[in-house]
Design an enzyme around this catalytic site. Structure first.
Site, PDB file in Angstrom:
ATOM      1  CG  ASP A  18      -0.258  -0.212   2.533  1.00  0.00           C
ATOM      2  OD1 ASP A  18       0.986  -0.289   2.551  1.00  0.00           O
ATOM      3  OD2 ASP A  18      -0.960  -0.280   3.557  1.00  0.00           O
TER       4      ASP A  18
ATOM      5  CG  ASP B 174       0.252   2.908   4.791  1.00  0.00           C
ATOM      6  OD1 ASP B 174      -0.753   2.630   4.119  1.00  0.00           O
ATOM      7  OD2 ASP B 174       0.646   2.200   5.726  1.00  0.00           O
TER       8      ASP B 174
ATOM      9  CE  LYS C 178       0.883   0.110  12.825  1.00  0.00           C
ATOM     10  NZ  LYS C 178       1.003  -1.180  12.201  1.00  0.00           N
TER      11      LYS C 178
HETATM   12  N1  GDD Z   1       0.415 -11.845   2.640  1.00  0.00           N
HETATM   13  C1  GDD Z   1       0.152 -11.151   3.745  1.00  0.00           C
HETATM   14  N2  GDD Z   1      -0.222 -11.806   4.874  1.00  0.00           N
HETATM   15  N3  GDD Z   1       0.259  -9.808   3.700  1.00  0.00           N
HETATM   16  C2  GDD Z   1      -0.024  -9.116   4.810  1.00  0.00           C
HETATM   17  C3  GDD Z   1      -0.427  -9.733   6.018  1.00  0.00           C
HETATM   18  C4  GDD Z   1      -0.514 -11.173   6.030  1.00  0.00           C
HETATM   19  O1  GDD Z   1      -0.864 -11.801   7.041  1.00  0.00           O
HETATM   20  N4  GDD Z   1      -0.616  -8.768   6.948  1.00  0.00           N
HETATM   21  C5  GDD Z   1      -0.358  -7.585   6.338  1.00  0.00           C
HETATM   22  N5  GDD Z   1      -0.008  -7.799   5.045  1.00  0.00           N
HETATM   23  C6  GDD Z   1       0.372  -6.800   4.057  1.00  0.00           C
HETATM   24  C7  GDD Z   1      -0.693  -5.729   3.854  1.00  0.00           C
HETATM   25  O2  GDD Z   1      -1.534  -6.092   2.784  1.00  0.00           O
HETATM   26  C8  GDD Z   1       0.137  -4.506   3.536  1.00  0.00           C
HETATM   27  O3  GDD Z   1       0.436  -4.428   2.165  1.00  0.00           O
HETATM   28  C9  GDD Z   1       1.449  -4.742   4.261  1.00  0.00           C
HETATM   29  O4  GDD Z   1       1.505  -6.139   4.564  1.00  0.00           O
HETATM   30  C10 GDD Z   1       1.555  -3.941   5.553  1.00  0.00           C
HETATM   31  O5  GDD Z   1       0.400  -4.162   6.321  1.00  0.00           O
HETATM   32  P1  GDD Z   1      -0.478  -2.957   6.876  1.00  0.00           P
HETATM   33  O6  GDD Z   1      -1.637  -3.541   7.584  1.00  0.00           O
HETATM   34  O7  GDD Z   1      -0.729  -1.963   5.819  1.00  0.00           O
HETATM   35  O8  GDD Z   1       0.517  -2.401   7.979  1.00  0.00           O
HETATM   36  P2  GDD Z   1       0.626  -0.940   8.567  1.00  0.00           P
HETATM   37  O9  GDD Z   1       0.377   0.081   7.542  1.00  0.00           O
HETATM   38  O10 GDD Z   1      -0.204  -0.864   9.802  1.00  0.00           O
HETATM   39  O11 GDD Z   1       2.170  -0.904   9.041  1.00  0.00           O
HETATM   40  C11 GDD Z   1       3.193  -1.315   8.153  1.00  0.00           C
HETATM   41  O12 GDD Z   1       3.474  -0.301   7.214  1.00  0.00           O
HETATM   42  C12 GDD Z   1       4.028   0.933   7.746  1.00  0.00           C
HETATM   43  C13 GDD Z   1       4.329   1.838   6.578  1.00  0.00           C
HETATM   44  O13 GDD Z   1       3.220   2.058   5.846  1.00  0.00           O
HETATM   45  C14 GDD Z   1       4.473  -1.648   8.960  1.00  0.00           C
HETATM   46  O14 GDD Z   1       5.383  -2.254   8.081  1.00  0.00           O
HETATM   47  C15 GDD Z   1       5.071  -0.397   9.591  1.00  0.00           C
HETATM   48  O15 GDD Z   1       6.315  -0.721  10.213  1.00  0.00           O
HETATM   49  C16 GDD Z   1       5.320   0.655   8.514  1.00  0.00           C
HETATM   50  O16 GDD Z   1       5.806   1.854   9.097  1.00  0.00           O
HETATM   51 MG    MG Z   2      -0.324   0.066   5.602  1.00  0.00          MG
END
Ligand code: GDD
Ligand code: MG
Length: 318
Positions: free
Chosen positions: A104, A212, A155
């Protein structure tokens, strides 16, 4: 070279749109979110492995009918394995240095440059960093002067955050990373990064933009960035005494005496009726905005009808 895109999350923060499609396929200006990543990959990336779970059929359908100019491999998890588990689950495809992405993110990072720097440093991985005012919704990274990562906190509370530099969700790893990921559900951010710091995890800072797109606020921000950087377009629309303000991307839409813009994207079959006002929003296919309705800072899913006189502000409707 190969790239992995983590694309299996449930996109909860973009519901209800993500009840009908996985987040990577949510359209962002000119193409699905995930295609912004795929199209930005260096030429030497010939294969993209998508780690999928939630609504994998929709992703299969999309990639079987769209030629992305690269080999696309979808690898499913029956149960979501978390970001680390998902990466481990695709390890059989990865026997050399590879890129990995959160599905994303939209950013201006130069991936070729990141690869060059990663190779020169020789660590187990590199993480792109971006500075934000409030890092609490992200992975927070502390580094030494030479950009070696010394702390990774997912986080954290505001008062505990080591810095304002966050994990931008773009990585380069050596296959050695897999030996530090356990089996089952594993979080890359919470369980793996803190454990591999001494193997040489390096920061790659960059300038330009980073978003994001996984929340409504950030989605509209990403849309604005793309519109300001050359994606604005009005094509195949009927425009009947309407006012179009600022930069927008309006495709196949009937504008019937309405006011649209700035920063609006519409997809084919939309209709915006007399006296309606739409700004800073995204209307997916066949959305109807009836007479006098106001839509601001919102995302509207396919076929949705915003009723006459209704006011929609900072919302996601589908
Ligand atoms: N295949 C798979 N399986 N993908 C997953 C899973 C899973 O179980 N869980 C999450 N993802 C994918 C999501 O689709 C997304 O593309 C990515 O991993 C990150 O998940 P998010 O749910 O968007 O996480 P976030 O935005 O809360 O936090 C992450 O992104 C931040 C930056 O945007 C973390 O990586 C943070 O450390 C980072 O700062
Ligand atoms: Mg995200």
């Amino acid at each position: 070279m190969k790239a992995v895109i983590l694309a299996g999350g449930m996109g909860t923060r973009l519901r209800p749109i993500t009840y009908a499609m996985p987040k990577p396929l949510v359209p962002l200006v000119s193409k699905p979110m995930v295609m912004h990543i795929i199209d930005s990959l260096p030429n030497e990336v010939d294969t993209v492995v998508l780690a999928v779970s939630y609504m994998k059929e929709k992703l299969e359908e999309y990639f079987s009918s769209h030629d992305c100019g690269r080999k696309i491999v979808l690898v499913n998890e029956d149960q979501p394995l978390g970001t680390g588990g998902a990466l481990k689950n695709v390890s059989s495809y990865l026997d050399d240095t590879f890129f990995a992405f959160n599905g994303d993110v939209l950013c201006s990072l130069d991936l070729n440059d990141m690869l060059k720097v990663h190779r020169a440093r020789g660590g187990i991985g590199s993480i792109a960093l971006w500075d934000v005012e409030d890092p609490t919704a992200f992975g927070v990274v502390g580094t030494t002067g030479d950009d070696r990562i010394t702390v990774f906190q997912e986080k954290p509370k505001r008062e505990e955050a080591a810095s304002n530099s966050i994990n931008a969700g773009v990585y380069i790893f050596e296959p050695e990373i897999f030996s530090h990921i356990g089996s089952g559900v594993v979080s890359l951010e919470r369980e793996v990064f803190p454990k591999v710091l001494e193997k040489g995890l390096y920061a790659q800072r960059f300038s330009g933009y980073w978003v994001d797109c996984g929340t409504r606020d950030n989605y509209v921000k990403a849309q604005r960035i793309l519109l300001e950087r050359g994606s604005a377009l009005v094509q195949g629309c009927t425009i009947d005494s309407s006012v179009i303000k600022g930069q927008n991307r309006l495709i196949g839409t009937q504008l019937e005496g309405c006011t649209v813009g700035p920063y609006v994207t519409t997809f084919p079959g939309c209709r915006i009726m007399k006296g309606a006002v739409v700004s800073n929003s995204m209307l997916m296919d066949n959305v109807v905005i009836e007479e006098g309705a106001v839509v601001k800072d919102s995302l509207i899913g396919p076929g949705y009808v915003v009723k006459r006189g209704e006011k929609v502000e900072s919302n996601i409707l589908a």
